[in-house]
Design a protein around this motif. Sequence first.
Motif, PDB file in Angstrom:
ATOM      1  N   GLU B 258      43.459  48.230  92.105  1.00 39.94           N
ATOM      2  CA  GLU B 258      42.854  47.006  92.641  1.00 39.94           C
ATOM      3  C   GLU B 258      41.367  47.209  92.915  1.00 39.94           C
ATOM      4  N   ARG B 259      41.046  48.338  93.519  1.00 43.30           N
ATOM      5  CA  ARG B 259      39.630  48.618  93.798  1.00 43.30           C
ATOM      6  C   ARG B 259      38.836  48.759  92.502  1.00 43.30           C
ATOM      7  N   LEU B 260      39.451  49.398  91.526  1.00 43.08           N
ATOM      8  CA  LEU B 260      38.736  49.596  90.264  1.00 43.08           C
ATOM      9  C   LEU B 260      38.448  48.249  89.597  1.00 43.08           C
ATOM     10  N   GLU B 261      39.440  47.373  89.603  1.00 42.26           N
ATOM     11  CA  GLU B 261      39.211  46.059  88.983  1.00 42.26           C
ATOM     12  C   GLU B 261      38.086  45.325  89.702  1.00 42.26           C
ATOM     13  N   HIS B 262      38.059  45.458  91.005  1.00 38.30           N
ATOM     14  CA  HIS B 262      37.001  44.836  91.797  1.00 38.30           C
ATOM     15  C   HIS B 262      35.629  45.430  91.433  1.00 38.30           C
ATOM     16  N   GLU B 263      35.555  46.742  91.397  1.00 40.09           N
ATOM     17  CA  GLU B 263      34.287  47.410  91.078  1.00 40.09           C
ATOM     18  C   GLU B 263      33.832  47.088  89.653  1.00 40.09           C
ATOM     19  N   LEU B 264      34.793  47.086  88.744  1.00 47.03           N
ATOM     20  CA  LEU B 264      34.438  46.811  87.348  1.00 47.03           C
ATOM     21  C   LEU B 264      33.930  45.390  87.197  1.00 47.03           C
ATOM     22  N   ALA B 265      34.543  44.470  87.938  1.00 51.56           N
ATOM     23  CA  ALA B 265      34.109  43.070  87.858  1.00 51.56           C
ATOM     24  C   ALA B 265      32.645  42.964  88.293  1.00 51.56           C
ATOM     25  N   LYS B 266      32.295  43.724  89.331  1.00 53.87           N
ATOM     26  CA  LYS B 266      30.906  43.699  89.798  1.00 53.87           C
ATOM     27  C   LYS B 266      29.967  44.336  88.777  1.00 53.87           C
ATOM     28  N   LEU B 267      30.381  45.509  88.295  1.00 57.06           N
ATOM     29  CA  LEU B 267      29.486  46.325  87.466  1.00 57.06           C
ATOM     30  C   LEU B 267      29.280  45.785  86.064  1.00 57.06           C
ATOM     31  N   THR B 268      30.352  45.350  85.463  1.00 58.68           N
ATOM     32  CA  THR B 268      30.289  45.096  84.022  1.00 58.68           C
ATOM     33  C   THR B 268      30.202  43.617  83.699  1.00 58.68           C
ATOM     34  N   LEU B 269      29.968  42.816  84.716  1.00 53.68           N
ATOM     35  CA  LEU B 269      29.927  41.378  84.479  1.00 53.68           C
ATOM     36  C   LEU B 269      29.012  41.050  83.313  1.00 53.68           C
ATOM     37  N   GLY B 270      27.789  41.627  83.342  1.00 55.91           N
ATOM     38  CA  GLY B 270      26.837  41.373  82.277  1.00 55.91           C
ATOM     39  C   GLY B 270      27.366  41.801  80.925  1.00 55.91           C
ATOM     40  N   THR B 271      27.866  43.026  80.874  1.00 57.22           N
ATOM     41  CA  THR B 271      28.367  43.563  79.609  1.00 57.22           C
ATOM     42  C   THR B 271      29.508  42.732  79.068  1.00 57.22           C
ATOM     43  N   VAL B 272      30.466  42.459  79.967  1.00 55.83           N
ATOM     44  CA  VAL B 272      31.670  41.770  79.507  1.00 55.83           C
ATOM     45  C   VAL B 272      31.323  40.405  78.950  1.00 55.83           C
TER      46      VAL B 272
END
Lengths: 278, 278
Positions: B258-272
């Motif tokens: 859950e934490r990873l999905e949260h962090e990834l959403a923050k970090l990779t928003l631009g990339t995704v």
Amino acid sequence: MSPESGTAAEIVAVGRELLSGHTVDTNSAWLAARLRELGARVTRIVSVDDDPAEIAREIAAARARGARLVITTGGLGPTADDCTLAGVAGALERPLREHAGAVAFVARRYAELAAAGAVADAALNAGRRKMACLPEGAEPIDNPVGTAPGVLIVETTLTLLSLPGVPREMQALFAASAARLRAAIEGPLQFVEREVASGSGDESVIAMAVARVAQAVPGVDLKSLPTTFAPDCDLRVRISARAPEAAEAEARVREAAERLEHELAKLTLGTVSRLRRE
Amino acid sequence: MSPESGTAAEIVAVGRELLSGHTVDTNSAWLAARLRELGARVTRIVSVDDDPAEIAREIAAARARGARLVITTGGLGPTADDCTLAGVAGALERPLREHAGAVAFVARRYAELAAAGAVADAALNAGRRKMACLPEGAEPIDNPVGTAPGVLIVETTLTLLSLPGVPREMQALFAASAARLRAAIEGPLQFVEREVASGSGDESVIAMAVARVAQAVPGVDLKSLPTTFAPDCDLRVRISARAPEAAEAEARVREAAERLEHELAKLTLGTVSRLRRE
């Protein structure tokens, strides 16, 4: 078993995925075959965890055993668990430092990837910068496939090459480094092999023939290749030799093959005729 | 990386064919996965030559490092290069002796094979007899596929199991020995894992998210699974944990995911968003 000389090489495969059984280590067999072709002799392959102390211990032990070449695979990437270079640095007592050439390479690769739309931007974030921190005195090798440079360290008695774990990257970087490795192999040995069909599925019978040939022809290695018992199984025996000149190795393999065929004919006559009848 | 406890196991794969690169060591990954399922933690996998001294050195080193389980594969057959038991005997300082039970097993198997026409005769030749010479105090384990018995040695702090190298034989013998190995695993740990799609092909970006989660959730192991760069690549992150109870390991993995999905959403928003657009 024959006593073998030549330049000893060890392979250190790094990654918890190898120890958990998630990943079969195909890299090491690939590397072992390439090192054999270059004239070296791989004496040990080890898989260890993503742990700098474990990696350092394996490299130091390889050096202490007299390995002239050590190849590591895996653990060069941008994540925290990628810690192979910390292990190398520890073993060789060289501090990790940002390497200008490696930074330039990593920056160029991310610029290319950003231009191709494969990454969002080309800025040197912490993970990317980490891949350019090499043990002091190391030389980066451009990675034509991925972004982590390979790392070459040449000492008086040890040449160490660190390669990535992704097979395509590992293979490309090995190819790019082969000339440098060859330079570290003193008195490269030519490897020659041949397989002989034994006419028997019974390794315990072949054993006697193989042992006699091994005794009669020094400097050859004979290995029966067990599969499983079956009436129609024809076990193969692999005969190999290493020598400075291929002709010498070939001559030994040829002599062993002829003797083996003769011994097998004597030993397995009963078996073979019985099997062929069925 | 998380500090991990549990029973440490090491695997020693024996055979020159592994060092020459002729054979990929698939046995060790298979064994590592089975040992993980039994609750042990494989800390090292090593391939060595058909050489009793090398084999003995690896076993002795594993014991010195605190391994409670050592599994060897390969080198139990009837030919002269099959010398694993000599290595085991050397490491554990137990002389090799013909074992009556092992002789009976080998004799029975060859009688069966002779009756089936797979071997010419059932007599105990030197090679067959050799397979029944075990380190003193060892227990033979019937091999349901081949002819070489497995060999189990239980000491106070070390359980050692020697298995053949032919995968089908190795697997069958491991299954036959699993209960004995389980008994040697103190406080077996349940292993739980899950893979999360990162939404990014860039490991250097994921690295930051992974590092934050690893710090926030102790006792989980996070590993991004690099392949190669491509605009459409969606790197996966494997999250795993070990705990005495599966529920505890599951809870940790769930929290980390859950934490990873949260962090990834923050970090990779631009990339995704950029990648999804293409």
